[in-house]
Design a protein around this motif. Structure first.
Motif, mmCIF file in Angstrom:
data_model
loop_
_atom_site.group_PDB
_atom_site.id
_atom_site.type_symbol
_atom_site.label_atom_id
_atom_site.label_comp_id
_atom_site.label_asym_id
_atom_site.label_seq_id
_atom_site.Cartn_x
_atom_site.Cartn_y
_atom_site.Cartn_z
ATOM 1 N N LEU A 18 0.845 -1.205 0.000
ATOM 2 C CA LEU A 18 0.000 0.000 0.000
ATOM 3 C C LEU A 18 0.872 1.243 0.000
ATOM 4 C CD1 LEU A 18 -2.883 1.302 0.334
ATOM 5 C CD2 LEU A 18 -2.398 1.316 2.787
ATOM 6 N N VAL A 39 0.544 5.471 0.140
ATOM 7 C CA VAL A 39 -0.261 6.678 0.268
ATOM 8 C C VAL A 39 0.301 7.708 -0.704
ATOM 9 C CG1 VAL A 39 -1.054 8.512 1.806
ATOM 10 C CG2 VAL A 39 -0.788 6.165 2.670
ATOM 11 N N TRP A 51 -1.668 -1.157 -4.144
ATOM 12 C CA TRP A 51 -2.812 -0.359 -3.724
ATOM 13 C C TRP A 51 -2.323 1.060 -3.440
ATOM 14 C CZ3 TRP A 51 -8.026 -1.492 -2.226
ATOM 15 C CH2 TRP A 51 -8.429 -2.809 -2.481
ATOM 16 N N ALA A 60 -3.628 4.803 -1.426
ATOM 17 C CA ALA A 60 -4.586 5.487 -0.560
ATOM 18 C C ALA A 60 -4.372 6.978 -0.722
ATOM 19 C CB ALA A 60 -4.399 5.081 0.905
ATOM 20 N N ALA A 83 -9.735 10.417 -2.922
ATOM 21 C CA ALA A 83 -8.880 9.651 -3.827
ATOM 22 C C ALA A 83 -9.300 9.714 -5.283
ATOM 23 C CB ALA A 83 -8.825 8.196 -3.364
ATOM 24 N N ILE A 130 -7.897 3.182 -1.921
ATOM 25 C CA ILE A 130 -8.515 3.498 -0.629
ATOM 26 C C ILE A 130 -8.717 5.010 -0.554
ATOM 27 C CG2 ILE A 130 -8.111 3.592 1.865
ATOM 28 C CD1 ILE A 130 -8.583 0.781 1.107
ATOM 29 N N ASP A 131 -9.930 5.420 -0.195
ATOM 30 C CA ASP A 131 -10.228 6.845 -0.046
ATOM 31 C C ASP A 131 -10.432 7.150 1.430
ATOM 32 O OD1 ASP A 131 -10.988 9.463 -0.271
ATOM 33 O OD2 ASP A 131 -12.918 9.057 -1.224
ATOM 34 N N THR A 132 -9.506 7.896 2.028
ATOM 35 C CA THR A 132 -9.630 8.196 3.454
ATOM 36 C C THR A 132 -10.794 9.147 3.743
ATOM 37 O OG1 THR A 132 -7.897 9.883 3.198
ATOM 38 C CG2 THR A 132 -7.227 7.726 4.052
ATOM 39 N N LEU A 154 -5.219 7.302 8.042
ATOM 40 C CA LEU A 154 -5.637 5.981 7.593
ATOM 41 C C LEU A 154 -5.389 4.935 8.669
ATOM 42 C CD1 LEU A 154 -6.487 3.850 5.483
ATOM 43 C CD2 LEU A 154 -4.132 3.900 4.636
#
Length: 200
Positions: free
Chosen positions: A9, A11, A89, A91, A95, A115-117, A165
């Motif tokens: 992942l 960010v 992935w 984040a 996003a 992933i959308d925080t 996150l």
């Protein structure tokens, strides 16, 4: 939440020149490993946009045309950014924006999921008056002592998003539960809707 169960992942955060659609002026990529942002392997790039930075955008992030005039153009760094992103992935906060802008600049890039925080915060903390990055920082008080740079720069915002996150993810028991709450429909990694049973 067992953070060791997470797939690769990153960010991400991007800053643009204020045009529509935007040219990129900064990209930050921050890996999350075992429940921590890994600044030792983070990537960050400044790039000179094809079109000038608007005065409004310059006021937000401080990246003026003068600051960027000696930076490489996008064509000079795009391969390095693409290689850093890989197929992990990603984040990001809100996003849709980061995914759309990066996809426009890297047409061959395909993240495993997004992933959308912002979406996650709305699910984890319903009823907050605001869900902006600043509002969530104020509400959750994450430890940002290790954040590089300053607010509205991609490196700082990626670090803050990573901390938010991880704080919110602790409310979920599994990666699958997190994905169900945090991946917007239509973006990579979104759970398939359950099919209604049929007679045929």
């Amino acid at each position: 939440m067992n953070f060791s169960s997470w797939p690769a992942l990153l960010v991400v955060d991007v800053e643009g020149n204020g045009a529509n659609p935007p040219d990129l002026v900064e990209v930050a990529v921050l890996p999350v490993r075992d429940g921590h942002p890994d600044t030792s392997t983070a990537g960050a790039w400044l790039t000179r946009p094809a079109r000038p930075v608007t005065p409004f955008a310059a006021r937000v992030h401080g990246l003026t045309n003068d600051v960027l005039q000696d930076q490489p153009g996008w064509q000079d760094i795009k391969d390095a950014v693409h290689e850093r992103l890989g197929t992990a992935w990603i984040a990001a906060h809100h996003a849709h924006v980061d995914h759309r802008v990066l996809s426009a600049h890297l047409p061959q890039w395909r993240p495993a999921g997004v992933i959308d925080t912002l979406r996650l915060a709305r699910a984890a903390y319903p009823g907050l008056p605001k869900y902006s990055l600043d509002a969530l920082i104020e509400h959750l008080q994450p430890d940002l002592s290790g954040a590089p740079g300053q607010r509205h720069r991609a490196t700082f915002d990626a670090y803050a998003t990573a901390r938010l996150l991880l704080t919110m993810a602790a409310r979920y028991e599994s990666w699958d539960q997190l994905v169900a709450a945090a991946v917007p429909p239509g973006l990579p990694g979104a759970p398939e809707p359950e099919q209604e049973p049929t007679l045929w």
